[in-house]
Design a protein around this motif. Structure first.
Motif, PDB file in Angstrom:
ATOM      1  N   SER A   1      37.618  43.559  34.671  1.00 56.54           N
ATOM      2  CA  SER A   1      36.757  44.735  34.633  1.00 56.54           C
ATOM      3  C   SER A   1      37.463  45.914  33.967  1.00 56.54           C
ATOM      4  O   SER A   1      36.867  46.656  33.174  1.00 56.54           O
TER       5      SER A   1
ATOM      6  N   ASP B   1      36.955  42.028  39.337  1.00 53.29           N
ATOM      7  CA  ASP B   1      36.515  43.412  39.540  1.00 53.29           C
ATOM      8  C   ASP B   1      37.710  44.295  39.892  1.00 53.29           C
ATOM      9  O   ASP B   1      37.788  44.875  40.977  1.00 53.29           O
TER      10      ASP B   1
ATOM     11  N   ARG C   1      26.803  44.021  34.927  1.00 57.17           N
ATOM     12  CA  ARG C   1      27.492  42.890  34.294  1.00 57.17           C
ATOM     13  C   ARG C   1      26.503  41.808  33.892  1.00 57.17           C
ATOM     14  O   ARG C   1      26.625  41.219  32.811  1.00 57.17           O
TER      15      ARG C   1
ATOM     16  N   ASP D   1      27.219  47.599  39.720  1.00 61.03           N
ATOM     17  CA  ASP D   1      28.162  46.935  38.816  1.00 61.03           C
ATOM     18  C   ASP D   1      27.767  45.469  38.608  1.00 61.03           C
ATOM     19  O   ASP D   1      27.817  44.946  37.489  1.00 61.03           O
TER      20      ASP D   1
END
Length: 550
Positions: A153, A89, A250, A246
């Motif tokens: 990411s 990330d 994902r 997030d």
């Protein structure tokens, strides 16, 4: 053993990786998704600090479950029935400068920017701080032999690969707010938005209210840090989703089927699961594991740097011993510090030696079986224990015994000196014939240098202990040069049993030997140590001790 025998045993195994894999099999009874695509395992990493063992363990434990799942469906790693993604990330905002990093002032100037846009403080040639940390993580994963796909990411956000997923989030902005706002304090809720824009003026990741102007086009409106109202795209790396959003995005965008995470993310898992459903997906299966603690019982933190790094463990123990220590009881907290390494090394070898003789159900509960599969072992159709790397072999000298030897030799001991003593104990004492023992000697020398030698203190014997030591010295003066370690152990036992020396039990006698001769509260079988150190050297050690007291 046939593949079918393995499948049958795996489906009845109580070992935790198989228990996890069995839950996943209930979700996909055919061993694949409805469209036939592989089952996707994911593990996440936040590159805000140097990777530590807590980061590595998540990849290893997830791999244990992945390989257990393959065993359940009769697949081999090369069959492509599963995938593992290691996700970094690195678009997350840089919130705090870890105290264990160089160039603190420089880093402070880049606070609140995405980690992938913070310069590398190590000046190691990486394009960013995140890239440096990502490289460190991958370096070890590659060294261990994991099979995985690395995804950053920043690559997905900036390339536009996540653009459709971001449009989906914007289209469901209010539904996500309805999930999240009741979980937040009033002050936080006042500025919360599922999407965090990147400021066009400062490059910071902003925690500000955001208005969705056009979800299909990805357009948003917000007030920048300088007070100006900005309308810009949220696509192509111009925004970052809040952590829980997030996480869910994902899961849906990548099609994640299994992801484990620490107890501190329990609430994240709950809220992200709800958001994933809103986005049209499904929360993956997964295990919530306990966190590692330092020697003071405190949570390990990347910003504090209070945990062992991967490199530190490998200075003092093997990568297999690290995996062995990580394997058991993921739902129980473990302390992680230098003091746990020696036992982990020796326990690994004890379980490794035992594997080949175990029945299949016991093999599947043996950590060494899972470690062998984690880095590519058992790849053939016939999956008997003989194919496990090193199954059935052992180290001729325990790590604990090596530590006692190098402790006596002192901080200046070197490998050649240790090998010269091993000639008393090991047949064909040659590094070329015992390469793993040679590596173990390196570990023992490093561990002695950093943990034992600085605190080593041998106490003086009491009067009765001195009398027992003189008796032991006299016995050693008369034993034949080829006496075995077991016979030496018997001689030591007999002295400890004698009433005139006043030991209440044999443990008191051995504790005295450890403290007086080795400077430790615990130690090896003394017969093994005397055989390894040599009769005359052991007598000299006793003589030195008697000179201190008694």
């Amino acid at each position: 053993m046939s593949m079918q025998e393995l499948i049958d045993a795996a489906r009845n195994s109580k070992a935790w990786p198989f228990q996890e894999a069995q839950r996943l099999l209930k979700r996909y009874p055919d061993g694949a998704k409805p469209d036939g695509s592989p089952i996707l395992f994911e593990t996440g990493y936040g590159p805000s600090g140097l990777p530590h063992i807590g980061t590595f363990q998540e990849v290893l434990r997830t791999t244990f479950v992945r390989r257990a799942f393959e065993a359940l469906i009769g697949a081999k790693p090369e069959d492509g029935k599963t995938r593992l993604v290691a996700f970094s990330d690195d678009m997350d905002g840089f919130r705090k400068v870890p105290t264990n990093l160089p160039n603190q002032d420089m880093l402070a100037q880049h606070l609140h920017k995405p980690l992938c846009r913070v310069p590398d403080p190590f000046d190691a040639g990486h394009e960013s701080f995140a890239a440096h940390n990502n490289a460190k993580l991958r370096e070890f994963l590659d060294r261990f032999g994991f099979e995985y796909e690395f995804i950053a990411s920043s690559d997905r956000y900036q390339s536009g690969a996540f653009d459709d997923a971001l449009r989906n989030v914007l289209a469901h902005n209010q539904a996500i707010l309805d999930i999240m706002l009741p979980t937040l304090r009033a002050e936080r809720a006042a500025t919360y938005s599922p999407i965090m824009p990147i400021s066009p003026s400062t490059g910071h990741v902003l925690q500000v209210p955001v208005e969705v102007v056009d979800a299909a086009e990805g357009m948003i409106r917000f007030t920048d840090e300088d007070g100006s109202v900005v309308e810009q795209s949220a696509l192509g790396g111009m925004a970052k989703l809040q952590w829980k959003v997030d996480f869910a995005m994902r899961w849906v965008a990548l099609g994640v089927d299994y992801e484990m995470y620490g107890k501190d993310l329990t609430d994240t898992g709950v809220q992200s699961g709800k958001i994933a459903k809103v986005l049209g997906g499904r929360k993956p299966d997964g295990l919530i594991y306990e966190l590692f603690l330092d020697e003071n019982g405190e949570k390990i933190s990347k910003s504090k740097g209070n945990g062992l790094t991967i490199e530190q463990w490998l200075d003092y123990g093997s990568q297999e011993s690290l995996g062995f220590y990580i394997f058991p009881n993921p739902k129980s907290a473990k302390q992680l510090h230098g003091g746990v390494i020696p036992r982990a090394v020796d326990d690994y070898w004890a379980f490794r030696e035992r594997l080949a003789e175990q029945p299949l159900d016991k093999q599947l509960g043996n950590p060494v079986w899972h470690l062998a599969r984690a880095n590519g072992g058992f790849a053939n159709d016939e999956v008997g224990p003989s194919e496990a790397p090193g199954a059935g072999d052992n180290q001729p000298v325990t790590f604990a015994l090596l530590l006692n030897l190098v402790g006596v030799l002192g901080a200046e001991a070197d490998k050649d000196q240790v090998w010269s003593y091993l000639a008393n104990y090991v047949e064909d004492a040659d590094p070329a014939k015992h390469p793993m023992l040679d590596d173990l000697i390196d570990n023992a020398l490093a561990y002695n240098r950093d943990f034992i030698a600085p605190t080593l203190e041998r106490r003086a014997p009491t009067e009765t202990e001195a009398a027992a030591l003189r008796e032991l010295d006299g016995v050693l003066a008369d034993v034949p040069g080829d006496i075995t370690a077991e016979d030496l152990q018997t001689q030591v036992y007999e002295i400890g049993k004698r009433e005139e020396f006043g030991f209440e039990n044999l443990r008191d006698w051995f504790t005295a030997l450890y403290q007086i001769l080795l400077g430790a509260d615990q130690g090896p079988r003394m017969g093994s140590f005397i055989r390894l150190y040599g009769i005359e050297n052991s007598r000299a050690l006793i003589s030195d001790a008697l000179g201190k007291g008694g």
